[in-house]
Design a protein around this motif. Structure first.
Motif, PDB file in Angstrom:
ATOM      1  N   PHE A  32       0.849  -0.850   0.151  1.00 31.55           N
ATOM      2  CA  PHE A  32       0.005  -0.345   0.490  1.00 31.55           C
ATOM      3  C   PHE A  32       0.703   1.289  -0.086  1.00 31.55           C
ATOM      4  CE2 PHE A  32      -1.423   3.098   2.737  1.00 31.55           C
ATOM      5  CZ  PHE A  32      -3.076   3.463   2.202  1.00 31.55           C
ATOM      6  N   ASP A  35       2.242   1.994  -3.239  1.00 31.16           N
ATOM      7  CA  ASP A  35       1.701   2.269  -4.672  1.00 31.16           C
ATOM      8  C   ASP A  35       0.868   3.497  -4.648  1.00 31.16           C
ATOM      9  OD1 ASP A  35       1.400  -0.115  -5.732  1.00 31.16           O
ATOM     10  OD2 ASP A  35      -0.474  -0.696  -4.374  1.00 31.16           O
ATOM     11  N   VAL A  36       0.868   4.168  -3.020  1.00 26.11           N
ATOM     12  CA  VAL A  36       0.757   5.790  -2.876  1.00 26.11           C
ATOM     13  C   VAL A  36       1.726   6.811  -2.621  1.00 26.11           C
ATOM     14  CG1 VAL A  36      -1.132   5.035  -1.177  1.00 26.11           C
ATOM     15  CG2 VAL A  36       1.215   5.397  -0.227  1.00 26.11           C
ATOM     16  N   THR A  37       3.333   6.647  -3.198  1.00 21.46           N
ATOM     17  CA  THR A  37       3.911   7.567  -2.504  1.00 21.46           C
ATOM     18  C   THR A  37       3.596   8.135  -3.981  1.00 21.46           C
ATOM     19  OG1 THR A  37       5.491   5.806  -1.870  1.00 21.46           O
ATOM     20  CG2 THR A  37       7.107   7.019  -2.697  1.00 21.46           C
ATOM     21  N   TYR A  39       1.724   9.702  -5.510  1.00 21.82           N
ATOM     22  CA  TYR A  39       0.715  10.751  -5.232  1.00 21.82           C
ATOM     23  C   TYR A  39      -0.012  11.448  -4.424  1.00 21.82           C
ATOM     24  CZ  TYR A  39      -0.375   7.434  -9.164  1.00 21.82           C
ATOM     25  OH  TYR A  39      -0.089   6.488  -9.921  1.00 21.82           O
ATOM     26  N   PRO A  42      -3.308  13.465  -3.997  1.00 19.05           N
ATOM     27  CA  PRO A  42      -4.576  12.655  -3.180  1.00 19.05           C
ATOM     28  C   PRO A  42      -3.980  11.991  -1.370  1.00 19.05           C
ATOM     29  CG  PRO A  42      -3.655  11.899  -5.007  1.00 19.05           C
ATOM     30  CD  PRO A  42      -2.602  12.932  -4.786  1.00 19.05           C
ATOM     31  N   ARG A  43      -3.007  11.387  -1.219  1.00 20.62           N
ATOM     32  CA  ARG A  43      -1.987  11.970   0.882  1.00 20.62           C
ATOM     33  C   ARG A  43      -2.915  12.746   1.223  1.00 20.62           C
ATOM     34  NH1 ARG A  43       3.554  11.025   0.361  1.00 20.62           N
ATOM     35  NH2 ARG A  43       3.765  11.897  -1.209  1.00 20.62           N
ATOM     36  N   TRP A 124       5.158  12.707   5.710  1.00 21.95           N
ATOM     37  CA  TRP A 124       3.630  12.555   5.646  1.00 21.95           C
ATOM     38  C   TRP A 124       2.842  10.870   6.182  1.00 21.95           C
ATOM     39  CZ3 TRP A 124       1.802   7.742   3.914  1.00 21.95           C
ATOM     40  CH2 TRP A 124       0.317   7.668   2.943  1.00 21.95           C
ATOM     41  N   TYR A 125       3.994  10.301   6.017  1.00 22.38           N
ATOM     42  CA  TYR A 125       3.292   8.713   6.841  1.00 22.38           C
ATOM     43  C   TYR A 125       3.688   8.876   9.053  1.00 22.38           C
ATOM     44  CZ  TYR A 125       3.407   3.981   7.947  1.00 22.38           C
ATOM     45  OH  TYR A 125       3.680   2.915   8.431  1.00 22.38           O
TER      46      TYR A 125
END
Length: 192
Positions: A32, A35-37, A39, A42-43, A124-125
């Motif tokens: 996951f 896959d989101v890295t 973008y 949207p994150r 972000w994470y």
């Protein structure tokens, strides 16, 4: 004696259900994140929605102010790490060794790009993970400690302004800007 030890190691041990489940969850979680890295918008939108949901929950329940304060301090800590260079020029000045990239101090020095102490993805994470944990904590009454919330708000803003003042002074003194706005364009011979 050595043969006994080697024969015990060669026998494959049975993997428990919890180990399989943990490994599966870790692999899916990493997939996951991979896959989101690419973008970032949207994150950050989803993270903003999570923060708004958390704030609405704290506001409507009139509690969990200490959890909100802890989340705010955690985000402030991440933000300062995000704004700071990976190699602090103040410490590099004291050590005076060339074992890594440093920020140029004079116009004739070689340009070195700004490298953050905390990259955007980890920033972000950290915020997303902290917000999810804080949101989860609002479902448990044991985290609803009675506090006088205006003092927490005042103290947070006091810390924010003191820390940001120090960070801005550091940025001015060592002449770095932690933000870039697209690719820099140079004027060619024809565009003078």
């Amino acid at each position: 004696m050595l043969q006994d030890a080697s024969s015990e190691e060669s026998v494959p041990r049975e993997v428990s259900f919890m180990e399989k489940l943990t490994k599966t969850v870790q692999v899916r979680h990493q997939k996951f994140l991979d896959d989101v890295t690419p973008y970032p918008l949207p994150r950050w939108v989803v993270t903003g929605v999570l923060i708004v949901l958390f704030c609405m929950r704290v506001y409507h329940l009139h509690g969990w102010y200490i959890v909100a304060y802890g989340l705010a301090i955690y985000i402030l800590n991440l933000f300062i790490a995000f704004l700071s260079p990976k190699i602090d020029p103040a410490l590099a000045e004291l050590e005076a060794n060339d074992d890594g990239p440093q920020l140029p101090m004079k116009g004739d020095e070689e340009f070195r790009p700004f490298i953050r102490r905390l990259p955007e993805f980890k920033f972000w994470y950290g915020i997303a993970r902290g917000t999810c944990i804080a949101l989860l904590m609002t479902f448990f009454q044991m985290f609803n400690l009675p506090v006088f919330w205006p003092i927490l708000v005042f103290y947070f803003f006091f810390l924010f302004f003191i820390i940001m003042k120090r960070q801005i002074k550091h940025m001015i003194r060592y002449r770095y800007i932690p933000f870039t706005y697209g690719k820099q364009k140079y004027a060619g011979k024809d565009n003078k």
